[in-house]
Design a protein around this motif. Sequence first.
Motif, mmCIF file in Angstrom:
data_model
loop_
_atom_site.group_PDB
_atom_site.id
_atom_site.type_symbol
_atom_site.label_atom_id
_atom_site.label_comp_id
_atom_site.label_asym_id
_atom_site.label_seq_id
_atom_site.Cartn_x
_atom_site.Cartn_y
_atom_site.Cartn_z
ATOM 1 N N UNK A 179 -39.892 10.979 28.529
ATOM 2 C CA UNK A 179 -39.447 10.293 27.315
ATOM 3 C C UNK A 179 -38.609 9.040 27.582
ATOM 4 N N UNK A 180 -38.370 8.714 28.840
ATOM 5 C CA UNK A 180 -37.561 7.538 29.169
ATOM 6 C C UNK A 180 -38.152 6.854 30.399
ATOM 7 N N UNK A 181 -37.873 5.564 30.568
ATOM 8 C CA UNK A 181 -38.353 4.876 31.759
ATOM 9 C C UNK A 181 -37.765 5.514 33.031
ATOM 10 N N UNK A 182 -38.540 5.495 34.101
ATOM 11 C CA UNK A 182 -38.113 6.064 35.374
ATOM 12 C C UNK A 182 -38.206 4.999 36.452
ATOM 13 N N UNK A 183 -37.171 4.912 37.272
ATOM 14 C CA UNK A 183 -37.174 3.998 38.410
ATOM 15 C C UNK A 183 -37.046 4.847 39.661
ATOM 16 N N UNK B 171 -28.037 -1.615 36.750
ATOM 17 C CA UNK B 171 -28.696 -1.392 35.448
ATOM 18 C C UNK B 171 -27.649 -1.205 34.352
ATOM 19 N N UNK B 172 -26.570 -0.476 34.626
ATOM 20 C CA UNK B 172 -25.500 -0.288 33.643
ATOM 21 C C UNK B 172 -24.859 -1.620 33.287
ATOM 22 N N UNK B 173 -24.644 -2.472 34.310
ATOM 23 C CA UNK B 173 -24.063 -3.799 34.058
ATOM 24 C C UNK B 173 -24.925 -4.605 33.105
ATOM 25 N N UNK B 174 -26.225 -4.340 33.139
ATOM 26 C CA UNK B 174 -27.163 -5.091 32.283
ATOM 27 C C UNK B 174 -27.432 -4.378 30.969
ATOM 28 N N UNK B 175 -26.661 -3.305 30.682
ATOM 29 C CA UNK B 175 -26.766 -2.663 29.387
ATOM 30 C C UNK B 175 -27.643 -1.431 29.315
ATOM 31 N N UNK B 176 -28.141 -0.946 30.419
ATOM 32 C CA UNK B 176 -28.958 0.284 30.385
ATOM 33 C C UNK B 176 -28.047 1.468 30.118
ATOM 34 N N UNK B 177 -28.555 2.472 29.424
ATOM 35 C CA UNK B 177 -27.726 3.663 29.120
ATOM 36 C C UNK B 177 -27.418 4.480 30.367
#
Length: 69
Positions: free
Chosen positions: A38-42, A63-69
């Motif tokens: 249900x969510x993108x995976x890296x 990713x958090x710095x760029x606004x990812x949850x």
Amino acid sequence: MNPPGSLIMMPLRVVYGAVTRARLAAYRTGLFSVSALPAPVISVGNLSVGGTGKTGRRVAERLRERGAP
């Protein structure tokens, strides 16, 4: 001539290759299934090479710095 270590590694290489082919066959035949999440995976590396330590943390921080949850 092959370095001495390559002769020691040969049986491991053969076993690893056989396991990899068996795993791929299991996916192809439907024995193993693939599911959508249900969510993108890296994916960062893998357990045999790494990717669960500093690099993974660094990717998560960026990713958090760029606004990812």
